[in-house]
Design a protein around this motif. Structure first.
Motif, mmCIF file in Angstrom:
data_model
loop_
_atom_site.group_PDB
_atom_site.id
_atom_site.type_symbol
_atom_site.label_atom_id
_atom_site.label_comp_id
_atom_site.label_asym_id
_atom_site.label_seq_id
_atom_site.Cartn_x
_atom_site.Cartn_y
_atom_site.Cartn_z
ATOM 1 N N GLY A 163 0.780 -1.226 0.000
ATOM 2 C CA GLY A 163 0.000 0.000 0.000
ATOM 3 C C GLY A 163 0.815 1.280 0.000
ATOM 4 O O GLY A 163 0.264 2.366 -0.036
ATOM 5 N N LEU A 164 2.135 1.155 0.072
ATOM 6 C CA LEU A 164 2.998 2.342 0.054
ATOM 7 C C LEU A 164 3.764 2.384 -1.264
ATOM 8 O O LEU A 164 4.137 1.336 -1.798
ATOM 9 N N PRO A 165 4.020 3.574 -1.756
ATOM 10 C CA PRO A 165 4.866 3.660 -2.952
ATOM 11 C C PRO A 165 6.229 3.017 -2.665
ATOM 12 O O PRO A 165 6.802 3.220 -1.593
ATOM 13 N N LEU A 166 6.711 2.233 -3.589
ATOM 14 C CA LEU A 166 7.970 1.514 -3.409
ATOM 15 C C LEU A 166 9.123 2.468 -3.098
ATOM 16 O O LEU A 166 9.998 2.147 -2.308
ATOM 17 N N GLY A 167 9.100 3.648 -3.689
ATOM 18 C CA GLY A 167 10.149 4.633 -3.440
ATOM 19 C C GLY A 167 10.203 5.077 -1.994
ATOM 20 O O GLY A 167 11.274 5.360 -1.459
ATOM 21 N N VAL A 168 9.048 5.145 -1.330
ATOM 22 C CA VAL A 168 9.011 5.538 0.083
ATOM 23 C C VAL A 168 9.705 4.482 0.929
ATOM 24 O O VAL A 168 10.510 4.797 1.818
ATOM 25 N N LEU A 169 9.422 3.209 0.656
ATOM 26 C CA LEU A 169 10.072 2.128 1.397
ATOM 27 C C LEU A 169 11.565 2.104 1.116
ATOM 28 O O LEU A 169 12.378 1.947 2.031
ATOM 29 N N LEU A 170 11.929 2.264 -0.142
ATOM 30 C CA LEU A 170 13.344 2.282 -0.510
ATOM 31 C C LEU A 170 14.064 3.458 0.154
ATOM 32 O O LEU A 170 15.167 3.308 0.665
ATOM 33 N N THR A 171 13.405 4.596 0.182
ATOM 34 C CA THR A 171 13.988 5.776 0.824
ATOM 35 C C THR A 171 14.199 5.531 2.319
ATOM 36 O O THR A 171 15.257 5.850 2.866
ATOM 37 N N ALA A 172 13.198 4.943 2.977
ATOM 38 C CA ALA A 172 13.322 4.672 4.414
ATOM 39 C C ALA A 172 14.487 3.726 4.691
ATOM 40 O O ALA A 172 15.264 3.952 5.625
ATOM 41 N N LEU A 173 14.639 2.711 3.877
ATOM 42 C CA LEU A 173 15.753 1.774 4.060
ATOM 43 C C LEU A 173 17.097 2.457 3.827
ATOM 44 O O LEU A 173 18.044 2.265 4.596
ATOM 45 N N CYS A 174 17.181 3.234 2.767
ATOM 46 C CA CYS A 174 18.447 3.903 2.442
ATOM 47 C C CYS A 174 18.832 4.925 3.499
ATOM 48 O O CYS A 174 19.995 4.985 3.916
ATOM 49 N N VAL A 175 17.884 5.735 3.938
ATOM 50 C CA VAL A 175 18.187 6.763 4.942
ATOM 51 C C VAL A 175 18.527 6.098 6.279
ATOM 52 O O VAL A 175 19.465 6.524 6.966
ATOM 53 N N GLY A 176 17.817 5.047 6.639
ATOM 54 C CA GLY A 176 18.143 4.324 7.866
ATOM 55 C C GLY A 176 19.552 3.749 7.822
ATOM 56 O O GLY A 176 20.329 3.893 8.774
ATOM 57 N N ALA A 177 19.899 3.108 6.710
ATOM 58 C CA ALA A 177 21.251 2.558 6.555
ATOM 59 C C ALA A 177 22.290 3.671 6.540
ATOM 60 O O ALA A 177 23.397 3.518 7.067
ATOM 61 N N SER A 178 21.927 4.817 5.963
ATOM 62 C CA SER A 178 22.835 5.960 5.933
ATOM 63 C C SER A 178 23.167 6.426 7.346
ATOM 64 O O SER A 178 24.326 6.716 7.664
ATOM 65 N N TYR A 179 22.161 6.485 8.218
ATOM 66 C CA TYR A 179 22.400 6.896 9.601
ATOM 67 C C TYR A 179 23.258 5.883 10.350
ATOM 68 O O TYR A 179 24.101 6.254 11.180
ATOM 69 N N VAL A 180 23.064 4.602 10.084
ATOM 70 C CA VAL A 180 23.896 3.577 10.720
ATOM 71 C C VAL A 180 25.355 3.783 10.308
ATOM 72 O O VAL A 180 26.265 3.772 11.146
ATOM 73 N N LEU A 181 25.591 3.983 9.013
ATOM 74 C CA LEU A 181 26.962 4.199 8.539
ATOM 75 C C LEU A 181 27.542 5.506 9.076
ATOM 76 O O LEU A 181 28.723 5.575 9.405
ATOM 77 N N LEU A 182 26.715 6.534 9.174
ATOM 78 C CA LEU A 182 27.173 7.804 9.736
ATOM 79 C C LEU A 182 27.610 7.614 11.190
ATOM 80 O O LEU A 182 28.630 8.157 11.616
ATOM 81 N N SER A 183 26.863 6.810 11.938
ATOM 82 C CA SER A 183 27.248 6.561 13.335
ATOM 83 C C SER A 183 28.580 5.821 13.414
ATOM 84 O O SER A 183 29.365 6.054 14.336
ATOM 85 N N LEU A 184 28.855 4.955 12.453
ATOM 86 C CA LEU A 184 30.155 4.275 12.420
ATOM 87 C C LEU A 184 31.272 5.264 12.103
ATOM 88 O O LEU A 184 32.366 5.172 12.664
ATOM 89 N N ALA A 185 30.995 6.219 11.224
ATOM 90 C CA ALA A 185 32.000 7.230 10.888
ATOM 91 C C ALA A 185 32.316 8.107 12.098
ATOM 92 O O ALA A 185 33.458 8.527 12.285
ATOM 93 N N PHE A 186 31.306 8.356 12.952
ATOM 94 C CA PHE A 186 31.511 9.187 14.141
ATOM 95 C C PHE A 186 32.531 8.588 15.104
ATOM 96 O O PHE A 186 33.077 9.294 15.939
ATOM 97 N N ARG A 187 32.786 7.307 15.004
ATOM 98 C CA ARG A 187 33.750 6.667 15.910
ATOM 99 C C ARG A 187 35.166 7.173 15.688
ATOM 100 O O ARG A 187 35.971 7.186 16.611
ATOM 101 N N ARG A 188 35.498 7.566 14.467
ATOM 102 C CA ARG A 188 36.862 7.993 14.148
ATOM 103 C C ARG A 188 36.958 9.421 13.625
ATOM 104 O O ARG A 188 38.015 10.018 13.656
ATOM 105 N N ILE A 189 35.860 9.942 13.113
ATOM 106 C CA ILE A 189 35.859 11.291 12.535
ATOM 107 C C ILE A 189 35.074 12.190 13.482
ATOM 108 O O ILE A 189 33.982 11.814 13.921
ATOM 109 N N PRO A 190 35.601 13.368 13.815
ATOM 110 C CA PRO A 190 34.846 14.279 14.686
ATOM 111 C C PRO A 190 33.447 14.543 14.126
ATOM 112 O O PRO A 190 33.252 14.641 12.908
#
Length: 120
Positions: free
Chosen positions: A33-60
Motif C-alpha cells: 500500500g505504500l509507494p515503493l520509493g518511500v520504502l526504498l527511501t526509508a531503508l536507504c536513509v536508515g542505513a545511511s544513519y547507521v553508517l554515519l554513526s560508524l563514521a563518528f567513531r573515528r571522525i569528529p
C-alpha cells in the motif's frame, strides 16, 4: 580509512534514497500500500544513519556531519539538474561551493582526539 568509507557510503545511500523519493512523486510501483520509493527511501536513509554513526567513531562529529550534509546536498542538487532537468542558478552553484568550502574548513580546523584522550 574505514570511517571515511562508511561516511562516503552513507552519503551515497542518502542521495540514492532522496532521488528514489523524487521518482516516487512522479508515480510508480507500490508495495504493501505504500509507494515503493518511500520504502526504498526509508531503508536507504536508515542505513545511511547507521553508517554515519560508524563514521563518528573515528571522525569528529562536526566534520562527519558537515561532509555528509554538504556532499549529500551537492550531489542531490547536481543529479537533480542532470537527471531530472531541474534548474541550477548561479547563486545556487555558488551556494554549493560555499557548502564544500565550509565542510573543508571544518575538517582543517577540527582535530580528532589523541589515543587515550577522553572526548568531552
Amino acid at each position: 580509512m574505514r570511517a571515511w568509507t562508511a561516511l562516503l557510503s552513507a552519503v551515497g545511500l542518502e542521495v540514492f534514497g532522496t532521488l528514489s523519493l523524487k521518482y516516487t512523486a512522479l508515480g510508480g510501483l507500490t508495495l504493501l500500500g505504500l509507494p515503493l520509493g518511500v520504502l526504498l527511501t526509508a531503508l536507504c536513509v536508515g542505513a545511511s544513519y547507521v553508517l554515519l554513526s560508524l563514521a563518528f567513531r573515528r571522525i569528529p562529529v562536526a566534520v562527519a556531519f558537515a561532509v555528509w550534509e554538504a556532499a549529500g546536498l551537492a550531489l542531490v542538487t547536481l543529479l537533480g539538474a542532470v537527471l531530472l532537468g531541474e534548474h541550477l542558478s548561479l547563486p545556487g552553484t555558488l551556494a554549493l561551493g560555499g557548502l564544500g568550502l565550509g565542510a573543508w574548513l571544518l575538517h582543517k580546523g577540527t582535530r580528532a582526539p589523541a589515543a587515550g584522550e577522553v572526548q568531552a
